[in-house]
Every structure is written in structure tokens, then in C-alpha cells.
Write an enzyme that holds these catalytic residues in place. Sequence first.
Site, short mmCIF file in Angstrom:
data_model
loop_
_atom_site.label_atom_id
_atom_site.label_comp_id
_atom_site.label_asym_id
_atom_site.label_seq_id
_atom_site.Cartn_x
_atom_site.Cartn_y
_atom_site.Cartn_z
N ARG A 91 0.92 -1.08 -0.16
CA ARG A 91 -0.04 -0.06 -0.17
C ARG A 91 0.57 1.44 -0.15
O ARG A 91 1.73 0.94 0.77
CB ARG A 91 -0.78 0.01 1.24
CG ARG A 91 -1.93 -1.23 0.72
CD ARG A 91 -2.81 -0.91 2.79
NE ARG A 91 -3.96 -0.08 1.44
CZ ARG A 91 -4.61 0.32 2.72
NH1 ARG A 91 -4.80 0.42 3.51
NH2 ARG A 91 -5.86 1.33 2.54
N GLN A 190 -15.44 2.58 7.41
CA GLN A 190 -14.52 1.79 8.47
C GLN A 190 -15.22 2.43 9.43
O GLN A 190 -14.95 2.57 10.43
CB GLN A 190 -12.51 2.67 8.15
CG GLN A 190 -12.18 2.38 6.95
CD GLN A 190 -12.37 2.27 5.79
OE1 GLN A 190 -12.63 2.70 5.17
NE2 GLN A 190 -11.42 2.55 4.83
N ASP A 231 -2.53 9.67 7.56
CA ASP A 231 -1.96 8.42 6.59
C ASP A 231 -0.34 8.82 6.14
O ASP A 231 0.33 7.68 7.08
CB ASP A 231 -2.19 7.82 5.78
CG ASP A 231 -3.32 7.47 6.22
OD1 ASP A 231 -4.01 6.05 6.09
OD2 ASP A 231 -5.08 7.91 5.80
O1 MRU Z 1 -7.47 2.49 3.86
P1 MRU Z 1 -7.11 2.23 5.25
O2 MRU Z 1 -8.35 2.36 6.23
O3 MRU Z 1 -5.90 1.95 5.80
O4 MRU Z 1 -7.27 4.08 5.99
C1 MRU Z 1 -5.80 4.46 7.22
C2 MRU Z 1 -6.77 5.27 8.05
O5 MRU Z 1 -7.57 4.07 8.79
C3 MRU Z 1 -7.36 6.60 8.34
O6 MRU Z 1 -6.90 6.68 6.45
C4 MRU Z 1 -7.11 6.58 9.39
O7 MRU Z 1 -8.33 7.86 9.51
C5 MRU Z 1 -6.50 7.64 10.11
S1 MRU Z 1 -4.96 6.75 10.25
C6 MRU Z 1 -5.51 5.32 11.04
#
Ligand code: MRU
Length: 348
Positions: A91, A190, A231
Site C-alpha cells: 500500500r 470504516q 496516513d
Molecule cells: O485505508 P485504510 O482504512 O487503511 O485507511 C487508513 C485510515 O485508517 C485512515 O485514513 C485513518 O483516518 C488514519 S490512519 C489511522
Amino acid sequence: MKVSGKDYRTIWMDGRSVYMIDQNLLPFEFKIFRSDDYLTSCRAIREMTVRGAGAIGAAAGFAMAQAFQMASPGSVKSFVDKAFQEIISTRPTARNLFYAVERVFKAGTRHTTKALMEAQAVADEDADASRKIGRLGNRLIKDGSRIETHCNAGWLAFVDYGTALSPVYTAQEEGKTVFVWVDETRPRSQGARLTAWELRNQGIPHKIIPDNAGAWIMKKGMVDLMIVGADRIAANGDVANKIGTLEKAIAAREFGIPFYVAAPTSTFDLTCGSGDEIVIEERSQDEVLYTHGISKNGKQDTILTCSPGSEAFNPAFDVTPAPYITSIITEKGIIRPNSKEINKILKP
Ligand code: MRU
């Protein structure tokens, strides 16, 4: 955090196996997924069995440690070099993934046991930073606060405690009454699935809102502050977070609502001068076109919810420019989103 009275971390390693809460099954089923090799751990990251910046960081670090364990004595270098490339291509957006793999790779070149120790240290530091973020962020929460959050930056997204939700958990521990507005966070939901599950599990009052309700409830005076995770954070304070964060930040500024980002220092990336340099993951259009859920008779299913034959575009993150962000809550302090304060906090 506790589930049915038992303490869990989102992810952990025991021997050669990595164990993780299967987030694709939540909130309908609580099950632990086991990975015995680094390629299975890579698949778990790619398919989001484990997700969230800190949790995929820990998963990637453990995967790198698994690769060192799996390498045969004659071909360690070529084996771990290949594994390194495979793990970092699972990712692209979350900084923590790269941060963890680089640390574990470097440690492993000294000795395999060092790789394991480093992977464990990355996971422990993530949990510790999240706990500290909770204690500091709690200062921003008044008794009776109504907090909006986007996506899931709770304990499932980290090794423990979480970032955006950690201050909420600390506020609850300290006896404050708090209420959380949970953005559903399409397309993978989520918020509706994971944040709501966490909050229910912790007994914190909350309501799920459609993604497009945020601006309206802010205008109606129903939100006191917003806290989201991150992120990747660029050197100038621009923040990449789950798609939809940017429009919430714009609405928050319009209606004078403080907009906080909670993230450990491992999420900052000084090699990105601004958010324009952050790679934004694009995921399968099926995540937009189809929805997975449980019917009234208890059967899980995936169904098409869009016009058959139409195509979809699915960027997984967006970037909120620093001027929209009130402050960033890190484990080392609450800072303004600018290069001066960021540099100061990242100094060893
Ligand atoms: O695609 P994901 O579910 O891995 O996304 C990352 C996240 O969980 C979010 O963007 C979150 O708000 C920040 S990282 C904990």
C-alpha cells in the site's frame, strides 16, 4: 483494549506467526487471522485484513521480520531484498508502513533476532505513542463535548488505543461525558463498521451519520470539535487521510469548528515538502460499486448498489492543506501544522 473482557492488541507476533484481528469480518464477526509467512502478511495488508496507518506499519515490520526468519543461510541478502520490495509495494500512502519496514530491514542486516526485536519495538512504540496522544488530546475535550470523526483512527487502526479516538477513550476514563458523530466513510465504511464497533464496545454514546451530513450538522451547531487521524504528514503540515477528510476540514473552517489531526511522529514524512508529493492510493472500483453487509435474516452478502455497467473512480485518500488544520496532536506535544513546529518535534 478489551473485547468481551479480554485484552487484545490489533496485531501481534508470536514465534514465526503474526496474528491480527480480521477487520474485513468486523463488525459481524470477531476473528483472529494468522499469517505464518511474509507473503501472507503482505496479502493481509493489501486486502485490508489489517488496515489503518499504525496497524499496517506494525504488520509490515512483522512481515519483514518473518522474511528474515524464512531466508535460507546461503541467500539471505537476495531473499530479504526481494521481500523488502514486496512489502513496501502493498500500500503506498501510509508513512508508517515504510517507516517500520526500513527500521526492521536495517536491524535485520545485523542479525535476524535484531529484526524481530525491532519489529516488536515498532509495535510497542506505536501503542505507547497512541496512549500519550490520548492523554494530551484529552485536554482539548470538555465535559459534554460532541466530537465528529472520519474513518477509523481508533485502536483497530493502530496497535492499541488509536489516535483520533484515543483522546475520547481517555476522556471517558476521566469521567467526562462525550458523544461522537461517526462519519460512515464510504466506500469501505470504516466509520460505520469499525469506529462504531469500537465505540459500542467501549460504551461511548455515538451516532453514525451519512458522509454528506457533516457540513449540515456543523452548521446546526451540533459539533464542538473534529478529530481525525493521518496516513502521512508532509514537512509543511499538509495531511493525507481517508478520502472525505478534506471536505470536512473545509466545512469545519467555514463554521468555526476546531479541526484536529492526531498522529504519532512516525507518520511525518519530511521527504515530502508538501501534500502534493504524497502518493494517493487508488483502489478497485468494486469498493464503490458493491456493498457488503448482513441481511435481516443474518446472512452476509455482497451486493451491487450502483447502476449496472457504470464505472467508478476510487481514490482512497485526500490531502488537507495545513491552513485548514487547527493543531496536530502527537505523542510529543500538540503542535501547529507548520514546518518550524514539525521540525522541532521531530528532532531526536
Ligand atoms: O485505508 P485504510 O482504512 O487503511 O485507511 C487508513 C485510515 O485508517 C485512515 O485514513 C485513518 O483516518 C488514519 S490512519 C489511522
